[in-house]
Write an enzyme that holds these catalytic residues in place. Structure first.
Site, mmCIF file in Angstrom:
data_model
loop_
_atom_site.group_PDB
_atom_site.id
_atom_site.type_symbol
_atom_site.label_atom_id
_atom_site.label_comp_id
_atom_site.label_asym_id
_atom_site.label_seq_id
_atom_site.Cartn_x
_atom_site.Cartn_y
_atom_site.Cartn_z
ATOM 1 N N LYS A 12 75.508 -44.916 -10.977
ATOM 2 C CA LYS A 12 76.369 -45.606 -9.963
ATOM 3 C C LYS A 12 76.138 -46.943 -10.217
ATOM 4 C CE LYS A 12 77.572 -41.770 -6.919
ATOM 5 N NZ LYS A 12 77.545 -41.419 -5.730
ATOM 6 N N TYR A 52 87.617 -39.078 -7.695
ATOM 7 C CA TYR A 52 87.029 -38.372 -6.343
ATOM 8 C C TYR A 52 88.236 -37.616 -5.659
ATOM 9 C CZ TYR A 52 82.127 -40.059 -6.496
ATOM 10 O OH TYR A 52 80.837 -40.258 -6.745
ATOM 11 N N PHE A 60 85.466 -41.549 4.206
ATOM 12 C CA PHE A 60 84.606 -42.182 3.327
ATOM 13 C C PHE A 60 85.263 -42.530 2.177
ATOM 14 C CE2 PHE A 60 82.811 -38.103 2.832
ATOM 15 C CZ PHE A 60 82.701 -37.949 1.688
ATOM 16 N N ARG A 88 71.734 -31.208 -10.344
ATOM 17 C CA ARG A 88 71.679 -31.359 -8.732
ATOM 18 C C ARG A 88 70.174 -31.397 -8.271
ATOM 19 N NH1 ARG A 88 76.597 -33.264 -6.592
ATOM 20 N NH2 ARG A 88 75.488 -32.432 -4.877
ATOM 21 N N THR A 94 72.463 -35.670 -0.861
ATOM 22 C CA THR A 94 73.425 -36.741 -1.057
ATOM 23 C C THR A 94 72.860 -38.118 -0.366
ATOM 24 O OG1 THR A 94 75.165 -35.024 -1.320
ATOM 25 C CG2 THR A 94 75.915 -37.231 -0.525
ATOM 26 N N ARG A 105 67.330 -39.483 -6.432
ATOM 27 C CA ARG A 105 67.689 -40.323 -5.053
ATOM 28 C C ARG A 105 66.631 -40.580 -3.978
ATOM 29 N NH1 ARG A 105 73.463 -36.579 -4.487
ATOM 30 N NH2 ARG A 105 74.745 -37.972 -5.290
ATOM 31 N N ASN A 115 73.533 -44.053 -3.624
ATOM 32 C CA ASN A 115 72.723 -43.039 -3.788
ATOM 33 C C ASN A 115 72.325 -43.098 -5.162
ATOM 34 O OD1 ASN A 115 75.158 -41.648 -4.615
ATOM 35 N ND2 ASN A 115 74.761 -40.203 -2.874
ATOM 36 N N HIS A 118 75.555 -39.903 -9.709
ATOM 37 C CA HIS A 118 76.730 -38.624 -9.349
ATOM 38 C C HIS A 118 76.315 -37.614 -10.310
ATOM 39 C CE1 HIS A 118 80.515 -36.279 -9.126
ATOM 40 N NE2 HIS A 118 80.399 -36.208 -10.186
ATOM 41 N N GLU A 129 85.372 -33.084 -15.337
ATOM 42 C CA GLU A 129 84.725 -34.414 -15.166
ATOM 43 C C GLU A 129 84.235 -34.869 -16.661
ATOM 44 O OE1 GLU A 129 81.578 -34.322 -12.091
ATOM 45 O OE2 GLU A 129 83.155 -34.112 -10.750
HETATM 46 N N1 UDP Z 1 79.473 -40.208 0.398
HETATM 47 C C1 UDP Z 1 79.846 -41.286 1.556
HETATM 48 N N2 UDP Z 1 79.414 -41.008 2.614
HETATM 49 C C2 UDP Z 1 79.334 -39.595 3.070
HETATM 50 C C3 UDP Z 1 79.479 -38.665 2.348
HETATM 51 C C4 UDP Z 1 79.336 -38.838 0.899
HETATM 52 O O1 UDP Z 1 79.601 -42.253 1.098
HETATM 53 O O2 UDP Z 1 79.333 -39.185 4.389
HETATM 54 C C5 UDP Z 1 79.522 -40.512 -0.828
HETATM 55 C C6 UDP Z 1 78.302 -40.375 -1.594
HETATM 56 O O3 UDP Z 1 78.013 -41.847 -2.450
HETATM 57 C C7 UDP Z 1 78.287 -39.315 -2.245
HETATM 58 C C8 UDP Z 1 79.851 -39.096 -2.724
HETATM 59 O O4 UDP Z 1 80.472 -39.752 -1.650
HETATM 60 O O5 UDP Z 1 77.632 -39.307 -3.445
HETATM 61 C C9 UDP Z 1 80.366 -37.644 -3.074
HETATM 62 O O6 UDP Z 1 80.167 -36.870 -1.944
HETATM 63 P P1 UDP Z 1 79.461 -35.642 -2.142
HETATM 64 O O7 UDP Z 1 79.631 -34.695 -0.932
HETATM 65 O O8 UDP Z 1 80.288 -34.959 -3.091
HETATM 66 O O9 UDP Z 1 78.228 -35.686 -2.571
HETATM 67 P P2 UDP Z 1 77.213 -35.630 -4.036
HETATM 68 O O10 UDP Z 1 78.013 -34.483 -4.671
HETATM 69 O O11 UDP Z 1 77.365 -37.047 -4.544
HETATM 70 O O12 UDP Z 1 75.926 -35.177 -3.687
HETATM 71 MG MG MG Z 2 79.820 -34.244 -5.219
#
Ligand code: UDP
Ligand code: MG
Length: 136
Positions: A12, A52, A60, A88, A94, A105, A115, A118, A129
């Site tokens: 990112k 997204y 968010f 993952r 996250t 992370r 973070n 992705h 994707e």
């Molecule tokens: N995100 C955020 N605030 C939140 C939750 C998620 O800004 O409260 C952002 C964060 O950058 C995250 C992305 O949205 O990586 C996608 O969210 P997801 O729950 O899919 O998390 P990930 O799969 O990236 O761990």
């Molecule tokens: Mg996700």
């Protein structure tokens, strides 16, 4: 039985900006991932909104899409056994505050929004994707 999978990873803007792309790619390689496709690009906000879309009802969403389109990113196709889940695990939670020691992370994430990486969350989403970035 082997279970070779491909998954999509994105480095990112916060990580590309801090020149962490090589360090993060080294973490993938040393954990057994092959980087089979890779490109450094900057996407438009409407493209981030499409990428997204699953999050479109979340509070968010707008900030997330502005952020992902705010600077260069590195999109990669990673390949190994159990690539989706293993990526993952290597990424960590996250919220970097909750990410286990040694994860990407935990090492490099700044905050829940910045973070650093992705990763696809299922085999089906990985396919969608990968197509999004590498349709050819
Ligand atoms: N995100 C955020 N605030 C939140 C939750 C998620 O800004 O409260 C952002 C964060 O950058 C995250 C992305 O949205 O990586 C996608 O969210 P997801 O729950 O899919 O998390 P990930 O799969 O990236 O761990
Ligand atoms: Mg996700």
């Amino acid at each position: 039985m082997s279970n070779i999978e491909q998954t999509l990873s994105i480095i990112k803007p916060d990580a590309v900006e801090r020149n962490l792309d090589n360090a993060i790619k080294d973490m993938f390689k040393s954990n057994g991932f092959l980087i089979v496709k890779e490109k450094k690009i900057q996407i438009e906000k409407y493209e981030a909104e499409k990428f997204y879309k699953v999050h479109e009802t979340k509070s968010f969403y707008n900030d997330l899409c502005s952020y992902l389109s705010s600077g260069p990113i590195v999109a990669m196709v990673l390949e190994k056994e159990n690539a989706v889940l293993d990526n993952r695990e290597l990424m960590g939670a996250t919220n970097p505050k909750d990410a286990l020691k040694g994860t990407i992370r935990e090492r490099y994430g700044i905050s829940i929004d910045k973070n650093s990486v992705h990763g696809s969350d299922s085999l089906k989403n990985a396919e969608i994707e990968i197509n999004f970035f590498f349709k050819d």
